[in-house]
Design a protein around this motif. Structure first.
Motif, PDB file in Angstrom:
ATOM      1  N   ASP A  91       0.798  -1.221   0.000  1.00 45.72           N
ATOM      2  CA  ASP A  91       0.000   0.000   0.000  1.00 45.72           C
ATOM      3  C   ASP A  91       0.834   1.275   0.000  1.00 45.72           C
ATOM      4  OD1 ASP A  91      -2.345  -1.446  -0.087  1.00 45.72           O
ATOM      5  OD2 ASP A  91      -2.614  -1.469   2.082  1.00 45.72           O
ATOM      6  N   TRP A  92       2.023   1.240   0.623  1.00 44.97           N
ATOM      7  CA  TRP A  92       2.836   2.448   0.632  1.00 44.97           C
ATOM      8  C   TRP A  92       3.948   2.432  -0.410  1.00 44.97           C
ATOM      9  CZ3 TRP A  92       7.905   1.398   2.025  1.00 44.97           C
ATOM     10  CH2 TRP A  92       8.140   0.276   2.820  1.00 44.97           C
ATOM     11  N   SER A  93       4.144   1.300  -1.071  1.00 45.50           N
ATOM     12  CA  SER A  93       5.143   1.232  -2.135  1.00 45.50           C
ATOM     13  C   SER A  93       4.549   1.491  -3.511  1.00 45.50           C
ATOM     14  CB  SER A  93       5.822  -0.146  -2.155  1.00 45.50           C
ATOM     15  OG  SER A  93       6.639  -0.334  -1.029  1.00 45.50           O
ATOM     16  N   VAL A  94       3.280   1.161  -3.670  1.00 41.23           N
ATOM     17  CA  VAL A  94       2.628   1.301  -4.971  1.00 41.23           C
ATOM     18  C   VAL A  94       1.450   2.257  -4.838  1.00 41.23           C
ATOM     19  CG1 VAL A  94       1.509   0.102  -6.878  1.00 41.23           C
ATOM     20  CG2 VAL A  94       3.295  -1.064  -5.547  1.00 41.23           C
ATOM     21  N   PRO A  95       1.578   3.478  -5.320  1.00 37.43           N
ATOM     22  CA  PRO A  95       0.497   4.453  -5.181  1.00 37.43           C
ATOM     23  C   PRO A  95      -0.722   4.072  -6.010  1.00 37.43           C
ATOM     24  CG  PRO A  95       2.195   5.290  -6.644  1.00 37.43           C
ATOM     25  CD  PRO A  95       2.736   4.031  -6.051  1.00 37.43           C
ATOM     26  N   ALA A  96      -1.870   4.489  -5.556  1.00 39.14           N
ATOM     27  CA  ALA A  96      -3.116   4.172  -6.249  1.00 39.14           C
ATOM     28  C   ALA A  96      -3.180   4.818  -7.627  1.00 39.14           C
ATOM     29  CB  ALA A  96      -4.305   4.634  -5.402  1.00 39.14           C
ATOM     30  N   SER A  97      -2.334   5.806  -7.870  1.00 36.85           N
ATOM     31  CA  SER A  97      -2.343   6.509  -9.151  1.00 36.85           C
ATOM     32  C   SER A  97      -1.608   5.752 -10.252  1.00 36.85           C
ATOM     33  CB  SER A  97      -1.698   7.888  -8.982  1.00 36.85           C
ATOM     34  OG  SER A  97      -0.380   7.770  -8.455  1.00 36.85           O
ATOM     35  N   ALA A  98      -0.951   4.631  -9.933  1.00 33.68           N
ATOM     36  CA  ALA A  98      -0.169   3.894 -10.924  1.00 33.68           C
ATOM     37  C   ALA A  98      -1.052   3.401 -12.066  1.00 33.68           C
ATOM     38  CB  ALA A  98       0.536   2.719 -10.268  1.00 33.68           C
ATOM     39  N   ASP A  99      -0.605   3.627 -13.296  1.00 34.60           N
ATOM     40  CA  ASP A  99      -1.334   3.128 -14.457  1.00 34.60           C
ATOM     41  C   ASP A  99      -1.037   1.655 -14.712  1.00 34.60           C
ATOM     42  OD1 ASP A  99      -2.581   5.646 -15.661  1.00 34.60           O
ATOM     43  OD2 ASP A  99      -0.493   6.258 -15.451  1.00 34.60           O
ATOM     44  N   SER A 132      -8.343  -4.348  -7.650  1.00 33.80           N
ATOM     45  CA  SER A 132      -9.512  -3.640  -7.103  1.00 33.80           C
ATOM     46  C   SER A 132      -9.389  -2.136  -7.275  1.00 33.80           C
ATOM     47  CB  SER A 132      -9.692  -3.979  -5.622  1.00 33.80           C
ATOM     48  OG  SER A 132      -8.663  -3.403  -4.834  1.00 33.80           O
ATOM     49  N   ARG A 133      -8.202  -1.677  -7.671  1.00 34.48           N
ATOM     50  CA  ARG A 133      -7.984  -0.248  -7.875  1.00 34.48           C
ATOM     51  C   ARG A 133      -8.486   0.155  -9.261  1.00 34.48           C
ATOM     52  NH1 ARG A 133      -1.757   0.833  -5.808  1.00 34.48           N
ATOM     53  NH2 ARG A 133      -2.032   0.130  -3.633  1.00 34.48           N
ATOM     54  N   ALA A 134      -9.278   1.180  -9.315  1.00 37.62           N
ATOM     55  CA  ALA A 134      -9.803   1.640 -10.591  1.00 37.62           C
ATOM     56  C   ALA A 134      -8.668   2.169 -11.466  1.00 37.62           C
ATOM     57  CB  ALA A 134     -10.841   2.738 -10.367  1.00 37.62           C
ATOM     58  N   VAL A 210       4.515  -4.938 -22.226  1.00 42.66           N
ATOM     59  CA  VAL A 210       4.320  -3.682 -21.506  1.00 42.66           C
ATOM     60  C   VAL A 210       3.552  -2.699 -22.385  1.00 42.66           C
ATOM     61  CG1 VAL A 210       5.475  -1.676 -20.490  1.00 42.66           C
ATOM     62  CG2 VAL A 210       6.359  -3.981 -20.053  1.00 42.66           C
ATOM     63  N   ARG A 211       3.937  -2.575 -23.632  1.00 43.22           N
ATOM     64  CA  ARG A 211       3.255  -1.654 -24.547  1.00 43.22           C
ATOM     65  C   ARG A 211       1.797  -2.076 -24.760  1.00 43.22           C
ATOM     66  NH1 ARG A 211       6.723  -0.424 -29.847  1.00 43.22           N
ATOM     67  NH2 ARG A 211       4.973   1.015 -30.063  1.00 43.22           N
ATOM     68  N   GLU A 212       1.596  -3.361 -24.943  1.00 43.15           N
ATOM     69  CA  GLU A 212       0.236  -3.878 -25.154  1.00 43.15           C
ATOM     70  C   GLU A 212      -0.643  -3.616 -23.931  1.00 43.15           C
ATOM     71  OE1 GLU A 212      -1.887  -8.264 -25.474  1.00 43.15           O
ATOM     72  OE2 GLU A 212       0.156  -8.011 -26.227  1.00 43.15           O
ATOM     73  N   THR A 213      -0.071  -3.835 -22.751  1.00 44.67           N
ATOM     74  CA  THR A 213      -0.856  -3.667 -21.534  1.00 44.67           C
ATOM     75  C   THR A 213      -1.157  -2.204 -21.273  1.00 44.67           C
ATOM     76  OG1 THR A 213       0.248  -5.636 -20.630  1.00 44.67           O
ATOM     77  CG2 THR A 213      -0.976  -4.264 -19.081  1.00 44.67           C
ATOM     78  N   LEU A 214      -0.198  -1.328 -21.544  1.00 44.00           N
ATOM     79  CA  LEU A 214      -0.439   0.101 -21.385  1.00 44.00           C
ATOM     80  C   LEU A 214      -1.549   0.585 -22.302  1.00 44.00           C
ATOM     81  CD1 LEU A 214       3.009   1.926 -21.070  1.00 44.00           C
ATOM     82  CD2 LEU A 214       1.146   1.934 -19.404  1.00 44.00           C
ATOM     83  N   ALA A 215      -1.629   0.013 -23.493  1.00 41.95           N
ATOM     84  CA  ALA A 215      -2.619   0.433 -24.474  1.00 41.95           C
ATOM     85  C   ALA A 215      -4.007  -0.148 -24.227  1.00 41.95           C
ATOM     86  CB  ALA A 215      -2.161   0.044 -25.879  1.00 41.95           C
ATOM     87  N   ALA A 216      -4.074  -1.152 -23.341  1.00 46.29           N
ATOM     88  CA  ALA A 216      -5.370  -1.789 -23.064  1.00 46.29           C
ATOM     89  C   ALA A 216      -6.279  -0.824 -22.297  1.00 46.29           C
ATOM     90  CB  ALA A 216      -5.159  -3.061 -22.257  1.00 46.29           C
ATOM     91  N   PRO A 217      -7.582  -0.933 -22.494  1.00 48.00           N
ATOM     92  CA  PRO A 217      -8.518  -0.079 -21.758  1.00 48.00           C
ATOM     93  C   PRO A 217      -8.376  -0.284 -20.257  1.00 48.00           C
ATOM     94  CG  PRO A 217      -9.630  -1.204 -23.553  1.00 48.00           C
ATOM     95  CD  PRO A 217      -8.279  -1.838 -23.431  1.00 48.00           C
ATOM     96  N   LYS A 218      -8.514   0.799 -19.506  1.00 51.57           N
ATOM     97  CA  LYS A 218      -8.449   0.682 -18.054  1.00 51.57           C
ATOM     98  C   LYS A 218      -9.704  -0.012 -17.532  1.00 51.57           C
ATOM     99  CE  LYS A 218      -5.570   4.745 -17.113  1.00 51.57           C
ATOM    100  NZ  LYS A 218      -5.452   6.008 -16.358  1.00 51.57           N
ATOM    101  N   ALA A 219      -9.499  -0.771 -16.457  1.00 52.33           N
ATOM    102  CA  ALA A 219     -10.640  -1.471 -15.849  1.00 52.33           C
ATOM    103  C   ALA A 219     -11.586  -0.456 -15.243  1.00 52.33           C
ATOM    104  CB  ALA A 219     -10.128  -2.429 -14.784  1.00 52.33           C
TER     105      ALA A 219
END
Length: 219
Positions: A91-99, A132-134, A210-219
């Motif tokens: 929780d403190w290493s990975v911010p909720a804002s991470a794409d 579970s993070r949007a 990595v490129r493919e996953t970045l381009a995928a629609p956000k959950a």
């Protein structure tokens, strides 16, 4: 496979970075409007034994830049970390804002003979929290048990990653050290960690996902 066992012979070498700086670095990326990628793992992603600009997060960021993707890759690797340690600091290493979060943990579990049930439970919890993070995408990087742990241990440990990736619907990279494990010229003198060229191979092989996953629609 002789040096594969040596390569995976990690010892706990202490913190690979000041993990408390991670949220601030990720916040900088968010402020700049660039995609935030967090490399969340152990010494393999922390950059143990390589120089400035040669760690996995730094080389991945450079490779993305060459591909025209101005992403910020944050180093959230801690050398010697297990899945238990990763879960404790998630929780403190990975911010909720991470794409995008690249989860690279478990090598030290296998090397210490930690029960695969514990490893599975920890990774399950990590993926449950992250998915579970949007808006957070996840890549789960797999690991293989060292041969000295025996076939029974490997049969319980190795399938964990693919099964959890399927369960949570996250992108899956089957073996983080693919193309590097047991290759002398791609590892440091201790045969435990990739050198800068080994890291480059990992980045090259993982970059398409990595490129493919970045381009995928956000959950």
């Amino acid at each position: 496979m002789g040096r594969f066992q040596q390569l995976l012979g990690f010892v706990t070498i202490g913190l690979g970075l000041l993990a408390a700086q991670v949220p601030a670095k990720a916040q900088e990326a968010a402020s700049a409007g660039t995609p935030e990628i967090v490399a969340f793992g152990d010494s393999l992603s922390a950059g143990y034994g390589v120089g400035p600009g040669e760690s996995f997060p730094e080389q991945l960021q450079a490779a993305l830049g060459k591909a025209g993707i101005a992403a910020k890759v944050v180093n959230a690797g801690v050398s010697g970390d297990t899945t238990t340690g990763g879960l404790a600091r998630l929780d403190w290493s990975v911010p909720a804002s991470a794409d995008l979060v690249i989860v690279e943990l478990g090598a030290n579990d296998a090397l210490r003979g930690i029960s695969p049930d514990v490893t599975r439970r920890n990774l399950d919890d990590i993926l449950k929290r992250l998915t579970s993070r949007a808006g957070t995408r996840v890549i789960l990087a797999g690991m293989l048990a060292p041969p000295n742990m025996g076939e029974d241990y490997a049969a319980r440990f190795n399938p964990i990653y693919g099964e959890l990736a399927k369960q949570y619907g996250v992108a899956f990279y089957p073996f983080f050290l693919d193309g590097v494990a047991s290759v002398a010229g791609l590892n440091q003198a201790d045969y435990m960690h990739p050198n800068k060229d080994g890291v480059a191979v990992i980045v090259e092989r993982m970059l398409p996902l990595v490129r493919e996953t970045l381009a995928a629609p956000k959950a």
